[in-house]
Write a protein that holds these residues in place. Sequence first.
Motif, PDB file in Angstrom:
ATOM      1  N   ARG A  11       0.746  -0.845  -0.092  1.00 43.49           N
ATOM      2  CA  ARG A  11      -0.039   0.344   0.162  1.00 43.49           C
ATOM      3  C   ARG A  11       1.426   1.248   0.077  1.00 43.49           C
ATOM      4  O   ARG A  11       0.602   2.499  -0.688  1.00 43.49           O
ATOM      5  CB  ARG A  11      -1.089  -0.249   1.179  1.00 43.49           C
ATOM      6  CG  ARG A  11      -1.806  -1.211   1.147  1.00 43.49           C
ATOM      7  CD  ARG A  11      -2.615  -0.836   1.976  1.00 43.49           C
ATOM      8  NE  ARG A  11      -4.212  -2.157   1.756  1.00 43.49           N
ATOM      9  CZ  ARG A  11      -3.979  -3.151   2.830  1.00 43.49           C
ATOM     10  NH1 ARG A  11      -2.405  -3.522   3.430  1.00 43.49           N
ATOM     11  NH2 ARG A  11      -4.871  -4.164   2.770  1.00 43.49           N
ATOM     12  N   LEU A  12       1.660   0.944   0.954  1.00 37.35           N
ATOM     13  CA  LEU A  12       2.860   2.652   0.864  1.00 37.35           C
ATOM     14  C   LEU A  12       3.089   2.247  -0.394  1.00 37.35           C
ATOM     15  O   LEU A  12       3.959   3.521  -0.924  1.00 37.35           O
ATOM     16  CB  LEU A  12       3.697   1.707   1.983  1.00 37.35           C
ATOM     17  CG  LEU A  12       4.735   3.319   2.057  1.00 37.35           C
ATOM     18  CD1 LEU A  12       4.108   4.677   1.964  1.00 37.35           C
ATOM     19  CD2 LEU A  12       6.050   2.798   3.140  1.00 37.35           C
ATOM     20  N   GLY A  13       3.911   0.866  -1.415  1.00 36.65           N
ATOM     21  CA  GLY A  13       5.052   1.388  -2.433  1.00 36.65           C
ATOM     22  C   GLY A  13       3.542   2.071  -3.407  1.00 36.65           C
ATOM     23  O   GLY A  13       3.903   2.090  -4.374  1.00 36.65           O
ATOM     24  N   LEU A  14       2.387   1.490  -3.665  1.00 39.06           N
ATOM     25  CA  LEU A  14       1.118   2.209  -4.515  1.00 39.06           C
ATOM     26  C   LEU A  14       1.445   3.686  -3.985  1.00 39.06           C
ATOM     27  O   LEU A  14       0.997   4.699  -5.330  1.00 39.06           O
ATOM     28  CB  LEU A  14      -0.238   1.247  -4.506  1.00 39.06           C
ATOM     29  CG  LEU A  14      -1.004   2.091  -4.938  1.00 39.06           C
ATOM     30  CD1 LEU A  14      -1.062   1.627  -6.641  1.00 39.06           C
ATOM     31  CD2 LEU A  14      -2.341   1.207  -4.535  1.00 39.06           C
ATOM     32  N   ALA A  15       1.043   3.849  -2.966  1.00 39.44           N
ATOM     33  CA  ALA A  15       1.308   5.378  -2.155  1.00 39.44           C
ATOM     34  C   ALA A  15       1.572   5.979  -3.222  1.00 39.44           C
ATOM     35  O   ALA A  15       1.871   7.113  -4.111  1.00 39.44           O
ATOM     36  CB  ALA A  15       0.720   5.695  -1.276  1.00 39.44           C
ATOM     37  N   LEU A  18       1.496   6.056  -7.095  1.00 35.78           N
ATOM     38  CA  LEU A  18       1.322   7.673  -7.354  1.00 35.78           C
ATOM     39  C   LEU A  18       1.658   8.640  -7.366  1.00 35.78           C
ATOM     40  O   LEU A  18       1.099   9.860  -8.622  1.00 35.78           O
ATOM     41  CB  LEU A  18      -0.230   7.080  -6.350  1.00 35.78           C
ATOM     42  CG  LEU A  18      -1.083   5.669  -7.314  1.00 35.78           C
ATOM     43  CD1 LEU A  18      -2.137   5.488  -6.453  1.00 35.78           C
ATOM     44  CD2 LEU A  18      -1.891   5.775  -8.604  1.00 35.78           C
ATOM     45  N   LEU A  19       2.425   9.078  -6.111  1.00 38.02           N
ATOM     46  CA  LEU A  19       2.735   9.817  -5.957  1.00 38.02           C
ATOM     47  C   LEU A  19       3.675  11.042  -7.830  1.00 38.02           C
ATOM     48  O   LEU A  19       3.694  11.798  -7.746  1.00 38.02           O
ATOM     49  CB  LEU A  19       3.217  10.236  -5.221  1.00 38.02           C
ATOM     50  CG  LEU A  19       4.423  11.433  -4.306  1.00 38.02           C
ATOM     51  CD1 LEU A  19       3.125  12.611  -4.467  1.00 38.02           C
ATOM     52  CD2 LEU A  19       4.850  11.601  -2.987  1.00 38.02           C
ATOM     53  N   THR A  20       4.811   9.735  -7.820  1.00 35.04           N
ATOM     54  CA  THR A  20       5.352  10.084  -8.954  1.00 35.04           C
ATOM     55  C   THR A  20       5.188   9.867  -9.955  1.00 35.04           C
ATOM     56  O   THR A  20       5.229  10.796 -10.887  1.00 35.04           O
ATOM     57  CB  THR A  20       6.175   8.572  -8.737  1.00 35.04           C
ATOM     58  OG1 THR A  20       7.376   8.067  -7.427  1.00 35.04           O
ATOM     59  CG2 THR A  20       7.429   8.837 -10.213  1.00 35.04           C
ATOM     60  N   LEU A 234      13.255  16.091  -6.961  1.00 34.86           N
ATOM     61  CA  LEU A 234      13.883  16.031  -5.754  1.00 34.86           C
ATOM     62  C   LEU A 234      12.562  15.283  -4.809  1.00 34.86           C
ATOM     63  O   LEU A 234      12.849  13.504  -4.388  1.00 34.86           O
ATOM     64  CB  LEU A 234      14.333  17.529  -4.262  1.00 34.86           C
ATOM     65  CG  LEU A 234      14.165  17.200  -3.127  1.00 34.86           C
ATOM     66  CD1 LEU A 234      15.241  16.273  -2.933  1.00 34.86           C
ATOM     67  CD2 LEU A 234      13.869  18.218  -2.170  1.00 34.86           C
ATOM     68  N   ILE A 235      11.629  15.782  -5.224  1.00 33.95           N
ATOM     69  CA  ILE A 235      10.628  14.842  -4.531  1.00 33.95           C
ATOM     70  C   ILE A 235      10.198  13.373  -5.381  1.00 33.95           C
ATOM     71  O   ILE A 235       9.819  12.438  -4.673  1.00 33.95           O
ATOM     72  CB  ILE A 235       9.206  15.306  -3.967  1.00 33.95           C
ATOM     73  CG1 ILE A 235       9.140  16.859  -3.335  1.00 33.95           C
ATOM     74  CG2 ILE A 235       7.843  14.763  -3.947  1.00 33.95           C
ATOM     75  CD1 ILE A 235       8.501  17.943  -3.090  1.00 33.95           C
ATOM     76  N   ALA A 236      10.131  13.672  -6.407  1.00 28.47           N
ATOM     77  CA  ALA A 236       9.132  12.347  -7.413  1.00 28.47           C
ATOM     78  C   ALA A 236      10.712  11.440  -7.300  1.00 28.47           C
ATOM     79  O   ALA A 236      10.108  10.217  -7.208  1.00 28.47           O
ATOM     80  CB  ALA A 236       9.011  12.858  -8.460  1.00 28.47           C
ATOM     81  N   TYR A 237      11.505  11.487  -7.191  1.00 28.42           N
ATOM     82  CA  TYR A 237      12.655  10.336  -7.901  1.00 28.42           C
ATOM     83  C   TYR A 237      12.775   9.628  -6.068  1.00 28.42           C
ATOM     84  O   TYR A 237      13.001   8.616  -5.795  1.00 28.42           O
ATOM     85  CB  TYR A 237      13.727  10.910  -8.222  1.00 28.42           C
ATOM     86  CG  TYR A 237      14.279  10.944  -9.320  1.00 28.42           C
ATOM     87  CD1 TYR A 237      14.569   9.777 -10.033  1.00 28.42           C
ATOM     88  CD2 TYR A 237      13.848  11.816 -10.986  1.00 28.42           C
ATOM     89  CE1 TYR A 237      14.335   8.967 -11.589  1.00 28.42           C
ATOM     90  CE2 TYR A 237      14.039  11.989 -11.722  1.00 28.42           C
ATOM     91  CZ  TYR A 237      14.134  10.047 -12.016  1.00 28.42           C
ATOM     92  OH  TYR A 237      14.596  10.359 -13.558  1.00 28.42           O
ATOM     93  N   GLY A 238      12.864  10.291  -4.959  1.00 32.47           N
ATOM     94  CA  GLY A 238      12.560  10.324  -4.340  1.00 32.47           C
ATOM     95  C   GLY A 238      11.318   8.637  -3.233  1.00 32.47           C
ATOM     96  O   GLY A 238      11.587   7.793  -2.969  1.00 32.47           O
ATOM     97  N   ALA A 239      10.238   9.418  -3.970  1.00 26.55           N
ATOM     98  CA  ALA A 239       8.926   8.674  -4.333  1.00 26.55           C
ATOM     99  C   ALA A 239       9.429   7.769  -4.846  1.00 26.55           C
ATOM    100  O   ALA A 239       8.989   6.435  -4.126  1.00 26.55           O
ATOM    101  CB  ALA A 239       7.800   9.248  -4.603  1.00 26.55           C
TER     102      ALA A 239
END
Length: 307
Positions: A11-15, A18-20, A234-239
């Motif tokens: 579920r965390l991986g999916l979230a 989706l943010l990415t 920063l945020i997308a590649y981090g996610a």
Amino acid sequence: MSLHHSSGRWRLGLALSLLTVFLWGILPIALTVALQALDVYTVIWFRFFMSFALLAVYLGIRGQLPKLEELRSASWKLLAIATIFLASNYFLFMQGLALTSPANAEVLIQLSTLLLGFGGLVIFKERYRLYQWIGVSVLTCGYLLFFREQLTNLITARSTYLLGSLLIVLAATVWAIYALAQKQLLQSLSSASIMLIIYGGCALLFTPLANLESIFILDNLHLGMLLFCGLNTLIAYGAFAESLEHWEASRVSAVIALAPIVTLISISFVSLVTPDLIPPERLTLIGILGAVLVVVGSVAIALGKND
């Protein structure tokens, strides 16, 4: 060498996936505006440098900068591969984009998610059930319908257009290799530590190509878009990196395949609000059907259970 195994917190991986997707989906709009005032290499350098600087400050404040023992235990070969191949992805994509069209580049770069998915199956021994393989077929058919016009243009294109398309395909391939190396690095380093090293390495590689003086003469609009591109990276590649810690690469890749649809929806919205900023994209009924099939196929792959 032992292979990385996901934590199972799907579920965390999916979230995170989706943010990415959302961030990568809206990024082309900001890039299009930023590139009106800057060259591509300066934009790329700034994205990596800003991401490196902000992440270094964040990890420093939290006392989570990578320790010497962790760096010694990490595979520097894999770190070098991940850094060089991600930098190569940016370089090849920009060069290919100059010789082809944005729409054609968008369809061809999606090979990266398919290659990542198959890499997860082959290298990390992930498994699909029958209906997930059907999902792969549905997703592929969806893309063929979604980008039908661009595929037609590719078949009948001139030599420079074909060269640009080849560069985009190479960009997709090296990105998939980067992503697979990144997943294996999670054996010895946290996702934040990995991205810190990769951001710094990529920033160094693009420093000779960047025109830093041009950043200081930007107006508020283009400076704002450039800053957004840096935060987005920063945020997308981090996610994305963290999603690989908790979910299989083949599932993550299926969700990321939705990014072009987010891009087109975002472009349609922005072109309605500010028509002079971004030209609208025209979708036929066949294109809309293709988009629906892409969503259905991605859901079938991503949410299916392991054998």
